[in-house]
Scaffold this active site. Structure first.
Site, PDB file in Angstrom:
ATOM      1  N   GLY A 133     -34.771   6.853  54.146  1.00  0.00           N
ATOM      2  CA  GLY A 133     -34.704   7.034  55.582  1.00  0.00           C
ATOM      3  C   GLY A 133     -35.070   5.808  56.383  1.00  0.00           C
ATOM      4  O   GLY A 133     -35.036   4.680  55.882  1.00  0.00           O
ATOM      5  N   SER A 134     -35.452   6.053  57.631  1.00  0.00           N
ATOM      6  CA  SER A 134     -35.648   4.993  58.622  1.00  0.00           C
ATOM      7  C   SER A 134     -36.843   4.093  58.285  1.00  0.00           C
ATOM      8  O   SER A 134     -37.829   4.518  57.684  1.00  0.00           O
ATOM      9  CB  SER A 134     -35.880   5.624  59.997  1.00  0.00           C
ATOM     10  OG  SER A 134     -36.316   4.654  60.917  1.00  0.00           O
ATOM     11  N   THR A 135     -36.743   2.832  58.748  1.00  0.00           N
ATOM     12  CA  THR A 135     -37.862   1.900  58.595  1.00  0.00           C
ATOM     13  C   THR A 135     -39.066   2.325  59.429  1.00  0.00           C
ATOM     14  O   THR A 135     -40.167   1.808  59.229  1.00  0.00           O
ATOM     15  CB  THR A 135     -37.434   0.487  59.027  1.00  0.00           C
ATOM     16  OG1 THR A 135     -36.918   0.547  60.358  1.00  0.00           O
ATOM     17  CG2 THR A 135     -36.370  -0.069  58.094  1.00  0.00           C
ATOM     18  N   VAL A 136     -38.842   3.273  60.360  1.00  0.00           N
ATOM     19  CA  VAL A 136     -39.958   3.800  61.146  1.00  0.00           C
ATOM     20  C   VAL A 136     -40.969   4.497  60.226  1.00  0.00           C
ATOM     21  O   VAL A 136     -42.130   4.687  60.597  1.00  0.00           O
ATOM     22  CB  VAL A 136     -39.434   4.763  62.240  1.00  0.00           C
ATOM     23  CG1 VAL A 136     -40.581   5.359  63.053  1.00  0.00           C
ATOM     24  CG2 VAL A 136     -38.485   4.022  63.176  1.00  0.00           C
ATOM     25  N   GLY A 137     -40.517   4.843  59.036  1.00  0.00           N
ATOM     26  CA  GLY A 137     -41.422   5.485  58.078  1.00  0.00           C
ATOM     27  C   GLY A 137     -42.678   4.669  57.826  1.00  0.00           C
ATOM     28  O   GLY A 137     -43.771   5.230  57.618  1.00  0.00           O
TER      29      GLY A 137
END
Length: 257
Positions: free
Chosen positions: A60-64
């Site tokens: 998933g997203s790098t916001v992880g």
């Protein structure tokens, strides 16, 4: 049992395991205010605060990465992270938040609620309170069929499950010596022909980790005499094995023949 992996994030963490058998996204997979997994994680409601959180890899997203930092800000971090194969998002988040992390570990050896120590400096994962044993498993072939036997209620482990010829490797014995001995004792075959030695397998049963030394033998004699460890036997084709309740690792072993 201590498993050796690769150090991703330094430090020492200890706790009960929460295991997800697949990839996991911190973004949307966990409520950062409570540290509980959400429905999208596949394990809704599980609490990872102070736990050793094990999953295959991040996704998933790098916001992880920043989601892991949010867990830190809210004091809801796991005590450590284990991956089969780390990727950048989770690795970066673990390092920034100071969560010990190790990858390169076989997650099939870890169960929910196992007590685990993760050493991010040494790159090791220690599973506490599990027994380790080295055993042999012998597949006896007659033509295109293999011999399986149903374990009795008198044996210590894997009662009533179907298995090959198996036994503990005694001190001073080689695995091959144990194999010949157990074939003679368990089925009365005195002259089996060794066909192949397969690589050692490590598998998990309930509360037990088995190091299995697999052997394949051929016999021209289909007559067997079982001992007290078994209640019945059958000659079957390998394709029929899936319809039986077998001991850990037997299906994989037969597929490798």
């Amino acid at each position: 049992m201590k498993l050796r992996g690769r150090s991703i994030s330094r430090g020492l963490g200890r706790g009960r395991a929460v295991v997800i058998n697949g990839p996991f996204s911190f973004l949307g997979g966990v409520d950062t205010s409570t540290g509980r997994l959400t429905v999208s994680s596949g394990k809704e409601g599980a609490d990872i605060v102070g736990k050793v959180f094990a999953f295959e890899r991040g996704k998933g997203s790098t916001v992880g990465s920043y989601t892991i930092l949010d867990l830190k800000k809210n004091r809801k971090l796991p005590s450590a992270i284990i991956n089969r194969a780390a990727e950048t998002i989770v690795a970066t988040g673990a390092v920034m938040a100071g969560v010990p992390m190790v990858d390169g570990v076989d997650l099939e050896l870890i169960r929910d609620d196992d007590e685990i120590i993760v050493d991010g400096d040494e790159g090791t994962v220690e599973i506490l309170d599990v027994k380790e044993s080295s055993v042999v498993t012998c597949i006896l072939r007659h033509g295109c069929k293999i011999l399986i036997m149903k374990r009795s209620e008198k044996v210590a482990t894997n009662k009533l499950k179907w298995a090959g010829i198996s036994g503990y490797i005694e001190k001073g014995e080689t695995p091959l010596e144990t194999a010949y001995k157990d074939i003679a004792e368990e089925v009365g075959q005195m002259d089996p022909k060794l066909y192949k030695i397969l690589p050692v397998m490590t598998v998990r049963g309930d509360g037990h980790i088995w190091h299995i030394h697999p052997f394949i033998f051929d016999t021209e004699d289909p007559n067997v005499v079982i001992d007290w460890e078994h209640t019945e036997y059958r000659w079957i084709t390998p394709n029929e094995l899936d319809s039986y309740d077998t001991v850990p690792g037997l299906s994989k072993l037969v597929k490798d023949i």
